[in-house]
Write an enzyme that holds these catalytic residues in place. Structure first.
Site, PDB file in Angstrom:
ATOM      1  N   ARG A 194       1.184  -1.360  -0.171  1.00 37.60           N
ATOM      2  CA  ARG A 194       0.121  -0.018  -0.126  1.00 37.60           C
ATOM      3  C   ARG A 194       1.090   1.168   0.312  1.00 37.60           C
ATOM      4  O   ARG A 194       2.260   1.412   0.781  1.00 37.60           O
ATOM      5  CB  ARG A 194      -0.859  -0.215   1.115  1.00 37.60           C
ATOM      6  CG  ARG A 194      -2.403  -1.154   1.075  1.00 37.60           C
ATOM      7  CD  ARG A 194      -3.094  -0.458   2.534  1.00 37.60           C
ATOM      8  NE  ARG A 194      -2.362  -0.883   3.886  1.00 37.60           N
ATOM      9  CZ  ARG A 194      -2.394   0.044   5.484  1.00 37.60           C
ATOM     10  NH1 ARG A 194      -3.826   0.587   4.754  1.00 37.60           N
ATOM     11  NH2 ARG A 194      -1.796   0.107   5.911  1.00 37.60           N
ATOM     12  N   SER A 209       8.302  -4.896   6.778  1.00 37.91           N
ATOM     13  CA  SER A 209       7.272  -6.355   7.364  1.00 37.91           C
ATOM     14  C   SER A 209       8.144  -6.967   7.526  1.00 37.91           C
ATOM     15  O   SER A 209       7.752  -8.664   6.517  1.00 37.91           O
ATOM     16  CB  SER A 209       6.202  -6.437   7.266  1.00 37.91           C
ATOM     17  OG  SER A 209       5.351  -5.210   7.860  1.00 37.91           O
ATOM     18  N   ASP A 265       5.112  -3.062  12.017  1.00 33.77           N
ATOM     19  CA  ASP A 265       4.332  -3.148  11.953  1.00 33.77           C
ATOM     20  C   ASP A 265       3.544  -2.980  13.310  1.00 33.77           C
ATOM     21  O   ASP A 265       2.233  -2.783  13.708  1.00 33.77           O
ATOM     22  CB  ASP A 265       3.195  -4.085  11.058  1.00 33.77           C
ATOM     23  CG  ASP A 265       3.786  -5.648  11.338  1.00 33.77           C
ATOM     24  OD1 ASP A 265       4.734  -5.782  12.321  1.00 33.77           O
ATOM     25  OD2 ASP A 265       3.519  -6.728  10.263  1.00 33.77           O
TER      26      ASP A 265
END
Length: 932
Positions: free
Chosen positions: A492, A553, A607
């Site tokens: 994203r 991540s 995250d």
């Protein structure tokens, strides 16, 4: 029925609907020797049976039995006399068998209205069938029998269950295509039983499973509900009975009364001059002059008029030729009414089952028993025809019970023994998952020790990595920030506007083709920058240099707020020349290669830290971040609107211009979008799965900088990324690990690693359950001991099934439906045990997670020398959010293990996106303060 099940007391329900505490029907594996004592099923006699069950289909041993006539003085005398008589008959029967000193299990068939409070506890409500023993009504008949057996003192006998003949009839039915779940007896009296959903029985206070309900419908119409149907003959019969005004329905159906009704009608017609030339005999006028056997014989058309004449002559009558036909009509009318009334009541039971189970067509077997079925030629056919008329939505098979009072009662006893044995095996299997407070406190202490070692740079299973984030949001952050969230082959790009009114987020999801994820590092980061530029153009941000937070991540060693060395690729990535490199530098180099583009990469974030920072903007007390994922973050079969605005279309990617699915699906129907998304999921294979891949579990928190040996400085705070999924890799959790954990670990891609994560994360819980179910099946506890290929398939039992199965809103039939969709053929008992397995595995996961959080908050409290700490934990992850009980179990464990900490759990909104932007915002705020 409805009123009685709901426990309505006033007005008193016309049927009792008594729970029998029989919770399971046979499944064919029951075996062993059982003794049955039958009292009240056949009037003034008592029967003892020895029943051997083989547990093998097609193998059967005929039961041995002996019948004892009960003297009239015993039927009407003191209760102790009756039960002593039963105990003597029991001993006399067993004396003839090679029993020896073995302990015997006995099923007690007691066919009178009782209030049952347990499988082996039953209080007599009232005597029927000619019994009037004193001192028994209101007493536990099982205890009275046990006392009598003890007084006899001959054999070691355990009374396992008390059963009425109706339940015995249902349980003694030979297993057919499906289980028999309704029992119907029409003997001297009449009754029915059926398997009801336990949640509908108010007195049980149970949410799961089924229980056999004895309708006790013989008492129906005690409130006058059958008034319009009652005849003068019914009223006369009732007036002359031992229980005036009671059991009115039974007196219209039961075999004890049919002959008497016929006698009363014949006497009336004789007095009216219609029969026997107006003559009546003393035998015809005497109560009990015509029995059920006489009615059946006279109605039987094959017997002819000769048999009718013979019976009537025995009554002292001299019938004319026309009398025989009239008498047959009377017998047919009385018995047809009985069968139709019985069918009407049975149709009520069947319709209730059909509606409560929400089945369009109910397929069910009804076990029938009693002398009326055995001796009356037309009763069953009339019953079947009437049931078809009144309950057309029910497909009913009527199966004659094989000695229901004996075989069925033995089967109840055998099923109880099987369930008890299976319960022991289940408890033994699940015991390692049920952690005590002491075990959880030990986990907390071990984690505290590992945290301290990791912070000091000593050997530890917790890496305790500094993130170089020194503060949480204070609410003064303002501005526009970009965020890049890379954790799989779909990533994203976000624009996060932090203003006085709150945080506004605009985002798009892009995809990384497999050839890029597996290509060169330069190709990968160039593609990422292309997507960022595309996003800027769409948002009107071209030419602007906004601060950017980078959520990355993958395993990294962070050397600064904007420095992260990639240790190794995971999740299907294998881009070359990246491992061992600073990924922020690789991103900046790609930005430099793209002309006229300026991006200010401020921070690299994982995250978990993003989750803490996202919640920290809303709550200044938030100093802990926690992630607990299911194996999926979003389902390709779930939120279609999300997918419509997020998934790349492969064809557009291949043309080289980024284009979102939403641009291609404008005006499409929802169903077309769904189909396209499913096709993409199938087409992309492993790449498609990356959209849904979760991260496991991790935690971070704000540590005192003085305790972090790897970073200089003694004042202030430092956010520590614990990487707690690896906790226990040094063997410290071996005492809590089960053989099922070991199997899951050995089959994983990293055996011996991430042991804590493998006991908590949703990626593994389904597999732990599956291995547990395989073990229980091998023991014969589940699925009749039959192994299925489907259950042996790895990852077939998704962790989302735990959430669905444990949902409080699901009825047992819905739990069964979930498991049947997996190809598992199961009973209600199996469904309940699968539920228990899921509960045990998920409860352990939540408690271990809670023990970890307790260790973290206690360390923060002690760091600051506080008597009491008020702190919030930002949480993300679908296991925490979607599982019906996980969050409450975590909170309860923290309260128990850290009583001096007041902990609030906050669910994060977009930790990896919004959180990354807030890390950047805080960094910018701190930088401005430094400049000032």
């Amino acid at each position: 029925m409805e009123q009685a099940l709901k426990g309505q007391a006033s007005p008193a329900p016309a049927v009792r609907m008594l729970p029998t505490y029989v919770g399971s029907t046979p499944h064919g594996t029951e075996q062993g020797d059982f003794v049955v004592l039958e009292l009240g099923a056949t009037g003034a006699s008592l029967r003892v049976l020895w029943v051997t069950l083989m547990g093998i289909e097609g193998h059967k041993v005929e039961p041995r039995s002996q019948e004892f006539v009960i003297p009239q003085e015993v039927m009407l005398g003191p209760g102790q006399q009756l039960f002593d008589f039963a105990a003597r008959c029991l001993s006399e029967f067993l004396d003839a068998l090679p029993v020896g000193n073995q302990g015997l299990q006995l099923g007690f068939s007691f066919s009178f209205p009782c209030h049952q409070t347990g499988l082996d506890k039953s209080t007599l409500i009232s005597w029927t069938k000619g019994f009037r023993c004193s001192g028994v009504e209101g007493q536990d008949v099982v205890q009275l029998l046990r006392d009598a057996i003890q007084r006899q003192g001959t054999y070691s006998i355990d009374v396992v269950a008390v059963v009425n003949d109706t339940v015995g009839t249902m349980m003694g039915c030979e297993p057919g295509v499906g289980p028999c779940e309704v029992g119907l007896v029409v003997d001297t009296g009449t009754n029915a039983c059926y398997m009801e959903e336990a949640r509908h029985v108010a007195v049980l206070d149970e949410d799961r499973g089924r229980v056999c309900i004895s309708v006790e419908w013989g008492s129906f119409s005690d409130d006058g509900a059958l008034g319009p149907v009652l005849t003068i003959f019914d009223r006369t019969l009732d007036h002359e009975s031992l229980n005036l005004g009671a059991q009115r329905f039974e007196k219209m159906i039961g075999g004890l009364y049919l002959g008497e009704l016929v006698r009363l009608v014949l006497a009336h017609l004789a007095r009216c001059g219609v029969l026997f030339g107006g003559y009546t005999s003393p035998a015809l006028l005497r109560q009990g002059g015509i029995l059920l056997e006489h009615v059946a014989e006279m109605e039987d058309p094959s017997a002819g008029a000769a048999r009718v004449h013979a019976i009537l002559q025995d009554l002292g009558l001299n019938p004319r030729a026309s009398d025989a036909e009239f008498v047959q009509h009377v017998c047919a009318a009385v018995c047809t009414r009985a069968a139709q009334l019985c069918a009407a009541a049975l149709a009520a039971v069947l319709s209730r089952l059909q509606h409560s189970r929400e089945q369009q067509t109910l397929q069910i077997a009804v076990a029938t028993g009693g002398r009326v079925f055995e001796r009356h030629p037309r009763f069953l056919s009339i019953l079947q025809e009437t049931v078809m008329l009144l309950a057309p939505e029910c497909d009913v098979s009527f199966i004659p019970s094989v000695d229901g009072g004996g075989q069925g009662v033995a089967m109840v006893t055998a099923v109880a023994a099987r369930l008890a044995a299976h319960r022991c095996l289940l408890e033994e299997t699940l015991a390692p998952f049920r952690l005590t407070r002491e075990q959880l406190a030990a986990v907390q202490a071990q984690m505290r020790e590992a945290m301290a070692k990791g912070l000091q740079g000593e050997a530890s299973s917790l890496r305790m990595l500094p993130t170089y984030i020194r503060d949480t949001p204070d609410g003064s952050e303002r501005g526009d920030f970009l965020a890049l969230d890379l954790g799989g082959t779909n990533f994203r790009v976000l624009l996060v506007r932090v203003a006085t009114g709150g945080v506004q987020i605009t985002s798009q999801i892009y995809s990384i083709p497999e050839c890029v994820a597996q290509g060169s590092g330069q190709q990968l980061f160039d593609h990422i920058v292309d997507c960022i530029v595309d996003f800027q153009e769409k948002q009107g941000l071209s030419g602007q240099s906004l601060p950017l937070g980078f959520t990355f991540s993958f395993p990294c060693m962070q050397l600064g707020l904007d420095q992260g060395i990639l240790l190794n690729w995971t999740k299907g990535f294998n881009a070359s020349d990246c491992e061992g490199q600073d990924v922020v530098c690789l991103l900046r180099e790609a930005i430099g290669r793209r002309q006229a583009v300026e991006l200010n990469v401020v921070a690299i974030v994982n995250d978990t830290v993003g989750t803490m920072m996202s919640c920290g903007y809303e709550d200044p007390h938030c100093e802990v971040g926690l992630i607990v994922e299911l194996e999926v973050c979003g389902s390709l079969e779930g939120d279609w609107e999300l997918l419509e605005h997020s998934v790349w279309h492969r064809e557009m990617l291949e043309r080289g211009r980024p284009r979102l699915l939403c641009e291609l699906t404008t005006g499409w129907s929802n169903s077309r979008v769904q189909q396209t998304c499913l096709e993409l999921a199938v087409c992309w294979g492993e790449e498609g799965k990356a959209f849904t891949q979760g991260t496991g579990t991790n935690a971070c928190y704000m540590e005192e900088l003085r305790n972090v040996a790897s970073v200089a400085g003694d004042s202030g705070h430092m956010c520590i990324n614990m990487e707690w999924g690896a906790f226990g890799d040094d063997g410290s959790l071996s005492m809590l690990s089960t053989c099922f954990d070991a199997s899951v670990d050995q089959a994983s891609i990293n055996p011996g690693k991430q042991r804590f994560e493998k006991m908590i994360s949703g990626m593994y819980l389904g597999e732990i359950v599956r291995h547990t179910l395989l073990h229980l099946t091998s023991l014969g506890v589940l699925f009749r001991g039959q192994q299925t290929q489907r259950l042996q398939t790895r990852d077939i039992f998704k962790t989302k099934f735990l959430s669905e199965i444990e949902s409080d809103s699901l009825a047992l039939r819905q739990v069964r439906a979930i498991l049947e969709d997996l190809g598992l053929s199961l009973t209600s008992d199996d469904a309940l045990m699968v539920l228990e397995v899921c509960q045990a595995v998920s409860q352990r996961a939540a408690q271990l997670c809670g023990a970890g959080v307790a260790a973290v908050v206690e360390k923060i409290r002690e760091n600051r020398g506080l008597e009491e700490l008020t702190v919030s934990v930002g949480v993300d992850g679908t296991l925490y959010k979607l599982h019906p009980h996980f969050s409450s179990l975590v909170a309860a464990t923290v309260r128990e293990l850290a009583p001096r900490c007041v902990v609030t759990f906050l669910q994060s909104e977009d930790g990896s996106g919004k959180g990354a932007a807030l890390v950047t915002a805080v960094a910018c705020r701190l930088a401005q303060m430094t400049c000032v």
